[in-house]
Design an enzyme around this catalytic site. Structure first.
Site, PDB file in Angstrom:
ATOM      1  CG  HIS A   7      -0.497   0.012   2.531  1.00  0.00           C
ATOM      2  ND1 HIS A   7      -0.187   1.171   3.198  1.00  0.00           N
ATOM      3  CD2 HIS A   7      -0.259  -0.990   3.407  1.00  0.00           C
ATOM      4  CE1 HIS A   7       0.211   0.891   4.425  1.00  0.00           C
ATOM      5  NE2 HIS A   7       0.195  -0.417   4.583  1.00  0.00           N
ATOM      6  CG  ASP A  57       2.439   0.214   7.950  1.00  0.00           C
ATOM      7  OD1 ASP A  57       2.025  -0.405   6.963  1.00  0.00           O
ATOM      8  OD2 ASP A  57       1.705   0.566   8.890  1.00  0.00           O
ATOM      9  CD  GLU A  71      -3.360  -1.545   5.296  1.00  0.00           C
ATOM     10  OE1 GLU A  71      -3.650  -2.492   6.046  1.00  0.00           O
ATOM     11  OE2 GLU A  71      -2.722  -0.541   5.684  1.00  0.00           O
ATOM     12  CD  GLU A  72      -1.441   2.146   7.522  1.00  0.00           C
ATOM     13  OE1 GLU A  72      -2.198   1.650   8.386  1.00  0.00           O
ATOM     14  OE2 GLU A  72      -0.250   1.837   7.417  1.00  0.00           O
ATOM     15  CG  ASP A  75       0.803  -3.888   5.027  1.00  0.00           C
ATOM     16  OD1 ASP A  75       1.652  -3.074   5.441  1.00  0.00           O
ATOM     17  OD2 ASP A  75      -0.415  -3.780   5.278  1.00  0.00           O
ATOM     18  CG  HIS A 131       0.273   2.551  12.695  1.00  0.00           C
ATOM     19  ND1 HIS A 131      -0.950   2.024  13.066  1.00  0.00           N
ATOM     20  CD2 HIS A 131       0.495   2.102  11.432  1.00  0.00           C
ATOM     21  CE1 HIS A 131      -1.446   1.306  12.079  1.00  0.00           C
ATOM     22  NE2 HIS A 131      -0.574   1.322  11.077  1.00  0.00           N
TER      23      HIS A 131
END
Length: 477
Positions: free
Chosen positions: A293, A305, A339-340, A367, A437
């Site tokens: 992503h 990520d 995606e997130e 991912d 994140h």
């Protein structure tokens, strides 16, 4: 002493000679076709480790664009970047697939603190995606600590007017840290939905990590079907802050916690999946997709990520072309958007695949970060699961020992049916949630060699899927 040093040096030379061997399978264990496969796999690894492009692509994406939250200017720039690099690799066709995406913005930097024995303690905090803002003056209230959604639900009206503090840590006995994440991420996603209906003033959540540090982890949350008047501000505090707050609550159960955030959700914004493909030489109507992503959270640079997954996916196509191998089926690379906080890109890709009656026979998603390769998880029927597991003797010399049934990935899972074989790339997970994140998810946290090993690993299984899967998967009429 001199003699001991000479003996030690000689021992090191012996060890070096013994370990300086190519990772190949015993020729006695291989059929003629498997010997060809083993040679190609070795070529993929050699090329990735000496002529790979993934690391410099990642440098460009992270250093020159940065965090790429859906709907942001940076996400728009990443689409332009993705189209450019796909064309530079020389794919047969490259196009943009329009999709409307959520547009949540963080606003000003969040702040939080509480006071114990006259001492003000600042708290590392960040708003969770889709949370509403606090009032401009912030929120102040007493704190109730819980360890689960069920525990909060049982409190009921006792939460009214309070800030609910979800403090369930990772289970450190679980070797796979993604299992530990799955065991407590529900409090982040649904904490506000549970507490808002009982009149809580806010929710704070312990960050999703094994580490004890001062870096708060963002991520998405949901109010489910709550009416808007019951929406409450929701934020994550660092694991270190969670430990300190929990200890202070035991001594001072009536302490008051303050936090302030100014996030908001704007109207949906136009964006794109970036798609490119090498057309198959024998059965081009069959498609194998590989992707990651393109979007990321806004706090860091979106390196692990999922910048690593994006560049590794493109490097699969690059390694095919660089080694002069034309896939039998169409190899499609997709940089998925959103995606997130929504998976809108994945849903739209799957919808269009169905509308266009495309026949996806396989898919691979990266991912899970760019750390040392460990293997793949397989989401397929029993026959194709066994087929992929039979390739272990070809893959294990490269450290790819794990070929287990499991999930594939959020972006390719909408393609699931009774015949498609979906695979998730699984690197070592021990460090992933140090960065996930957070503001620490930056380019410098990615090791070049680990990244390239991952690209070669992904290329190897795609090569085998391309060669053998289409003989084992019924072609839809």
């Amino acid at each position: 002493m001199k003699k001991l040093v000479q003996l030690a040096f000689a021992s090191l030379l012996v060890i070096a000679c013994q370990t300086n061997e190519k990772p190949t399978v015993s020729s006695k264990a291989l059929s003629a076709e498997e010997k060809i496969d083993s040679t190609h796999i070795k070529q993929f690894f050699n090329t990735a480790l000496t002529e790979g492009k993934s690391y410099e692509w990642l440098r460009d994406l992270t250093q020159n664009i940065g965090g790429r939250l859906s709907g942001s200017p940076e996400a728009a720039k990443s689409v332009v970047w993705g189209e450019k690099v796909m064309k530079e690799v020389g794919l047969d066709s490259v196009w943009l697939q329009p999709v409307m995406v959520p547009h949540w913005v963080r606003g000003e930097k969040e702040e939080a603190h509480y006071t114990v024995n006259g001492q003000k303690k600042d708290v590392a905090i960040c708003a969770l995606g889709f949370s509403v803002a606090t009032p401009k003056s912030g929120v102040t209230a007493e704190v109730i600590e819980v360890k689960s959604l069920d525990e909060a639900e049982k409190l009921g009206d006792q939460m009214k007017g309070k800030i609910v503090f979800f403090n369930r840590p990772f289970d450190d006995t679980l070797i796979n840290t993604f299992q530990a994440y799955g065991g407590c991420v529900g409090q982040r996603v649904f904490g506000a939905a549970v507490c808002g209906k009982y009149g809580a003033k806010g929710v704070i959540v312990r960050s999703m990590t094994n580490s004890i540090d001062d870096f708060p982890h963002t991520g998405t949350m949901s109010y489910r079907d709550l009416p808007k008047e019951q929406y409450i501000p929701t934020a994550a505090i660092s694991s270190k802050a969670a430990e300190n707050l929990s200890a202070d609550l035991k001594k001072n159960p009536n302490l008051k916690f303050y936090f302030k955030q100014s996030c908001e959700t704007l109207p949906d914004a136009p964006s794109f999946n970036v798609v490119g493909e090498i057309r198959g030489s024998e059965t081009p109507e069959n498609i194998i997709v590989v992707g990651g992503h393109l979007d990321s959270w806004d706090l860091g640079e979106g390196a692990h990520d999922d910048g690593t997954g994006v560049v590794q996916s493109l490097e699969v196509a690059y390694l095919f072309k660089k080694n002069g191998i034309r896939p039998k089926n169409t190899l499609r690379v997709v940089f998925f958007m959103n995606e997130e906080n929504g998976t809108r890109g994945a849903q739209e890709y799957a919808r269009l695949a169905k509308v266009n009656k495309e026949n996806h026979i396989g898919g691979l998603e990266s991912d899970a970060g760019g750390h040392t390769p460990r293997g793949f998880s397989i989401d397929a029927n029993d026959g194709n699961t066994k087929l992929l597991q039979s390739w272990k003797k070809l893959l294990s010399p490269y450290g790819l020992h794990d070929l287990d049934k499991g999930g594939s990935g959020a972006d390719i899972s909408p393609l699931k049916n009774e015949t498609v074989t979906l695979v998730g790339y699984r690197p070592d997970s021990q460090r992933y949630f140090d960065y996930h994140h957070t503001s620490r998810d930056t380019f410098d946290k990615v090791n070049k060699r680990e990244l390239e090993l991952g690209s070669a690993s992904m290329t190897s299984i795609i090569y085998l899927m391309d060669k053998y899967l289409y003989d084992n998967t019924p072609v839809k009429p």
